[in-house]
Design a protein around this motif. Sequence first.
Motif, PDB file in Angstrom:
ATOM      1  N   GLU A   2     -19.755 -31.320 -47.577  1.00 22.58           N
ATOM      2  CA  GLU A   2     -20.135 -32.370 -46.623  1.00 22.58           C
ATOM      3  C   GLU A   2     -20.988 -31.799 -45.496  1.00 22.58           C
ATOM      4  OE1 GLU A   2     -18.093 -35.474 -43.661  1.00 22.58           O
ATOM      5  OE2 GLU A   2     -16.780 -34.725 -45.239  1.00 22.58           O
ATOM      6  N   ARG A   3     -21.989 -32.588 -45.101  1.00 28.33           N
ATOM      7  CA  ARG A   3     -22.939 -32.134 -44.100  1.00 28.33           C
ATOM      8  C   ARG A   3     -22.399 -32.463 -42.694  1.00 28.33           C
ATOM      9  NH1 ARG A   3     -27.681 -34.575 -42.116  1.00 28.33           N
ATOM     10  NH2 ARG A   3     -29.508 -33.216 -42.048  1.00 28.33           N
ATOM     11  N   ARG A 209     -20.179 -23.664 -41.636  1.00 31.15           N
ATOM     12  CA  ARG A 209     -19.996 -25.097 -41.522  1.00 31.15           C
ATOM     13  C   ARG A 209     -19.060 -25.425 -40.352  1.00 31.15           C
ATOM     14  NH1 ARG A 209     -16.959 -29.123 -43.335  1.00 31.15           N
ATOM     15  NH2 ARG A 209     -18.063 -31.034 -43.893  1.00 31.15           N
TER      16      ARG A 209
END
Length: 229
Positions: A2-3, A209
């Motif tokens: 997921e970004r 992230r």
Amino acid sequence: MERPAKIPTHVSIIMDGNGRWAQNRGLERVRGHAEGVESVRAVTEACVEFGVKYLSVFAFSEENWGRPETEVDTLMKIMASSMKNEYGTFIKNGVRFRVLGNRARLSDGLNKAIDFLEDATAGGENLTLILFLSYSGKWDIQQAADRMAEEGAHDLEPYLVTAGIPDPDLIIRTSGEKRLSNYLLWQAAYSEFVFVDTLWPDFRKDSFRAALQEYASRDRRFGKVKDSK
Ligand code: IPE
Ligand code: IPE
Ligand code: MG
């Protein structure tokens, strides 16, 4: 994967803790530098995936020339060989490679490898990967001031080695140290900082992230009042 919600344009990393990573395993310090290359590869790929446009990494400071000769020599060899190895991946991923720093102190062989890779990847449009090599913030400001005075100009910024590159939105430092160590002194004026305890060779996509998530939660005000009209 997921970004993260808010993607910085320029992420810069002070890659620290290679020596401790190796020593913890009873290995020579330089083994940590070799393993650190894998982290650079992982974070570069993550930047392409997440849409970060500039990734810069502090690979070797002017002060690092004062380390034992064998460590410096091995580090320079690792730099040269990884430049050769990464060529294909850079082309495939649209990565433009650049080196910024005091190039006069690098060997002819390394300078040639840099010139080749910079030219060959000049068309890369997805991500610019900048390696700060033989760099220090004070050196940068000094060389910019000298050239500016020589030309009788008055604006310092176009003379910094980072001219044309947006200032880092986010600076990450690994290994638990909480200092700038003479890195981007001028350019870090409004950067957000994320300090993590992870040693650089252990810092991979998940850690990156998480740092971007932390950045996304920050409220940047640039000296203004929030939501002022
Ligand atoms: C960062 O790791 C790489 C360079 C500065 C070249 P270190 O080599 O500084 O590792 P530590 O901080 O000694 O663990
Ligand atoms: C900063 O790390 C330089 C790089 C990451 C290239 P150092 O390990 O040299 O910094 P200090 O000595 O702990 O401040
Ligand atoms: Mg260190």
